[in-house]
Scaffold this active site. Sequence first.
Site, PDB file in Angstrom:
ATOM      1  N   HIS A 823      42.543  34.812  35.554  1.00  0.00           N
ATOM      2  CA  HIS A 823      43.171  35.962  34.899  1.00  0.00           C
ATOM      3  C   HIS A 823      44.507  35.517  34.310  1.00  0.00           C
ATOM      4  CE1 HIS A 823      40.610  38.445  37.834  1.00  0.00           C
ATOM      5  NE2 HIS A 823      40.047  38.426  36.655  1.00  0.00           N
ATOM      6  N   GLU A 826      48.050  36.396  35.521  1.00  0.00           N
ATOM      7  CA  GLU A 826      48.451  36.056  36.884  1.00  0.00           C
ATOM      8  C   GLU A 826      49.110  34.676  36.929  1.00  0.00           C
ATOM      9  OE1 GLU A 826      44.837  38.831  38.608  1.00  0.00           O
ATOM     10  OE2 GLU A 826      44.744  36.672  38.913  1.00  0.00           O
ATOM     11  N   HIS A 920      44.762  33.759  42.777  1.00  0.00           N
ATOM     12  CA  HIS A 920      45.008  34.923  41.914  1.00  0.00           C
ATOM     13  C   HIS A 920      46.393  35.493  42.154  1.00  0.00           C
ATOM     14  CE1 HIS A 920      40.921  36.066  40.301  1.00  0.00           C
ATOM     15  NE2 HIS A 920      40.609  35.088  41.132  1.00  0.00           N
ATOM     16  N   GLU A1005      45.434  35.866  46.983  1.00  0.00           N
ATOM     17  CA  GLU A1005      46.197  36.801  46.161  1.00  0.00           C
ATOM     18  C   GLU A1005      47.679  36.641  46.450  1.00  0.00           C
ATOM     19  OE1 GLU A1005      44.964  38.771  43.958  1.00  0.00           O
ATOM     20  OE2 GLU A1005      42.885  39.262  44.482  1.00  0.00           O
TER      21      GLU A1005
HETATM   22 ZN   LIG Z   1      43.018  38.055  39.489  1.00  0.00          ZN
END
Ligand SMILES: [Zn+2]
Length: 1168
Positions: A823, A826, A920, A1005
């Site tokens: 992504h 990010e 992420h 994350e």
């Molecule tokens: Zn992500």
Amino acid sequence: MFGYGRNNFTWNGTLRELEGSYPAFCTERGQSNMIASPSSSGGIEVLLSTLQNSGDVESTLNTLNVLDELLSAGTDRRIHYMISKGGSEALLTALVNNARTFSPNYNILLPLLHLLAKVGHRDRRIGMKAEEAGAVLVTLNLLKHNIRHARRVAACLWVIQVFSSSVSTANLIGENYGLDVIYHLIPQYTTKNLHTIKAAINAFAALLYTKANVWSIVSKGYISGLLKLYEDWHSKDTHHVAIAIRHALLCCLHNATQTTGGRQALISQGGIQLLYQTTQTCLLSKSLECLVESTVQLMRKCLPKTPLPLTSDKSAYTFPLPGRPHAVPDVDVTPDESSVGSDAEEDEDNQEANSTDYDDDLETDLNKLCLRPDLDRPKELLQQYSHLCPELSHDFQELVMSSESEESSTTSSSDDEAVMHNTFLPSSHRRDRMSTARSDSSTSSNGSHTETEISIKGHLAAAAQLEAHDFHSHSSILSTSPGCTTMIREATGETPPGQRREEQDGDEEGAEEGYHRTTIDRLLERHGACIPHHVPKLYRAAAAKTKSIPGFGILAFPDFWGHLPPPGHEPMAPRKPNTQRQKVFEDVQRFLNTDDIINLLVFDLENSSVQCRSDSLRFFSKFECGNLRKAIQVRRCEYDLILNADVNCSQHTQWFYFEVSNMVAGIPYRFNVINCEKSNSQFNYGMQPVLYSVREALDGRPRWVRTGTEICYYRNYFCPAQGRRKTTFYTLSFTITFKHNEDVCYLAYHYPYTYSALKAHLKVLQKSVDPAKVFFQQQILCGTLAGNSCPLVTITACPASKGWKDLHQLRNRPCIVLTSRVHPGESNASWVMKGTLEFLCSSDLVAQSLREAFVFKIIPMLNPDGVINGTNRCDVNSEDLNRQWCKPDPVLSPTIYHTKGFLYYLNSIGRTPLVFCDYHGHSRKKNVFLYGCSIKETLWQSGSAIDTVGLKEDPGYRTIPKTLDRIAPAFSFNSCNYLVEKSRSATARVVVWREMGVLRSYTMESTYNGCDQGIYKGLQIGTRELQEMGVKFCHSLLSVTKDTKLLYSRRLINHIDLDHNILDHKSHNCFEDDEPPCVEEIEYFTDFPTVKYTDLDSDVNSNMASPDEEEEINEGHSPAKCQQDCINDSIMKGNLFPPHIRQASIDGLSEKRNTCNGVSIANGQITS
Ligand SMILES: [Zn+2]
């Protein structure tokens, strides 16, 4: 247990205790009229049965008394118990029976209505039950016929309010002029009968929950009336004794403006102006807070929807996709579909706000959880990945002659592009890619006009010029403001280009370039900081090869120059109370007072000729990772910023990165990013955007710093330019006071990390390692759609010798596969990855040990094209690549297709990774945490009936998160979870776990904001902490080594364990709650606080407590006399009913719908 006297009845037990006792109690009281029920019934049933069937006044009253005492003595559970036993129905029947009589007895009706209000308020089906019992119009009729009896009116109104919880009941009342009757009961300011007036307004508000009723009052002009009433009460209630009434009026307006018609009516009647002005006078009094909050919400909601000032919502960047006509990229198909999807799915990062919310999303199909799906491609295709395991075939000549190793690995990484394109791309595209690869090295495109090449040609041209332009880039960056150019010249001691040109030979461009080069080099020499693992010239070289859709010719200064983390930690920004309110007021003023509104376009990504005023800020974003589409100067120091949607689509706006210049120091500038899409943001919880100042960098402080005050994030009144999509936009507002005049600054959502930065970084790393010890090889996994390469890095230890044993050990090291940045928005994920890469290449003992234990396969950027072009979520094909893993398209999602292919290959040669982790960023949570996969936890959490006792599951998936919790300060074990959701079935983590059988398959994350636990509690995260996380993740891998012979591991784990500085700061048993609600509402469609049980109860009780001195007047008087009395009364006593309310006007409102379950009402006469 209970005592019952003539005048009092107290009950301290439970209703259940009462059951069974009641018959005895009946006998004792000797109430012959109480009808005994079958012995199986409990006391409550008997009471209710008596109530419905008794024709006797005294026994009915007694029963009502008993019930009321019973219900008011205990908790709500009693009432709910009574409801479950048919209490509501019994009360409704009793009401209808008693109201039907020719001359209703209000001694019974009043307590009955009171009880009904209390019970009905807690019965969610009361509306339907009332309709079935025929009690709705009966109550309305009672109201109409008692408008001069304040207490009766109040009682009826509460019941009507309670009935209106059902849409059909509310509509029934509306159709029968209930709205008009009640509306006319709301007087101008008065000090009398306030609780009855409040009841009327609350009932009116409750009726407005239905759209039909709102439509009705809008068409009758009642909105204007409500506004006038509010103004009147506001201006005359100077001692603030009627706040509840004022609030209730706002509640009516709130409900009435749930439709477009209602909002338009409010605006056309000057409602916004009125609300704004009244609010300003309320701000100083704390007791009026609820009014201020309500009016602010109302204004926000009613501000007219304003389309974004764009000609199209579609991204300014389009990319012709293979197989689709390139003139018009086929984007219309996806946006609408995906916008629907995205609402439901929101964001992977935003998963599990509350674990109970998405239980139905959990995978409960054991087959799906346990079975491994078949290969998604022919097995023969896997062989092409064999060369991506160079460590298996490498001959390690350098162990003899170490100088060669550098040579060989460099060659393989620079030449592999063409080779890779040829091998990897589907044959239909091979030719195009080949030509791309060729032109890449030759700098001019040859004449072949294949589909892809045309699409890439523009980028090639740009790439070719970049050498010339990249200085230009700096020059244009640094000279965006004349003052800054001066600043640079002073800094370098240079003379302007014109004077130097004569000294140079060759064409002007060359001269220019030479000059710029010199300038930049000198600048670097004089002012450049020593930034580890960053070499500006390598960056420039890498950037020159990067292919962007718009053909970027300019480098952003921070990416080129590099940055160092600030020396200290940066605490989260405190949020001042009412920040958002102030912003909303300023937004409202745009509509009310247009005099100071400039509304001048100062930057347009698609139109570079935009002229701006000399005192306006200047913006720029046409560089790698940049995202800003338009900037509009709204006021002198306030700018609206519009972000560019992801390439080829019209949504996913969130990431921003742009340059701003021409500022004046010391002046607060307000920036509003007006088309954010996420429904909440850490910007509401202490997060700040990041800023980089060129001036500061030249002064030796090249830093991204958290900055900005008055930060808030809230839903706004903008809508898409083309309006078809139902998109909600949010404003991120922040204020920045720049330190230097005429500086050039960069602002970003988070610390930028470009694709060119990765390429340059990998070069630096490659040069940094000792090739005799570290096997570091950069290869190309595949080409991207836009013609960039997706690097794959192999890191492991070189064997101690070329001996069989050492080579055997090397070839049997388990694989660890790490990926990142699928992504593009990010960027935190890239910083974590940077930490991982640097650590694994370092001479640290743990790193050395890890290299000896594992072979690392790292794909640091799964979405290069997205990153380069400044998208937030998607690749240039407008797809979220982390939803493509089930069956990735080889042409449209090449990086995912080949990553998965490579994993299949590892699988096929028995080298299934021991750990897989995809890095992420998480925009709505704090800390760093892992998502993993567990069958048992998923089944448990979903409440599945499947017996998990016999299910064997290796609990090893918890080892790494547990270790990280101990050793990584930013990490929070409590935020981790291991549930497999259906909506995530196509993500990397789930597919690698399910299809490759990797037990330890994770999504890591990282917060954009900071931590709420551990030693970083209350601090925002910086690149230092993000990189540290990447290091700690490597440390945690020691916990999964199986090789007990591995010398260091045990000792090293101990070594880590003993590091008390980072241990013991953790609170292991603190379960982090979800983010507490933001003090100010992000959304404005949240309901106003509804009337609480206790509020209604206390109102009802006060109505009961007052002595029954009926203000009944004029019973049997003529209508004319009645009106006169009424008027007199109001004048004399300031009575409930002001002169404009006439009985006749209410009598005239005869029922439109006369029948309801066989009960017919006409002119007050009820017949059945
Ligand atoms: Zn992500």
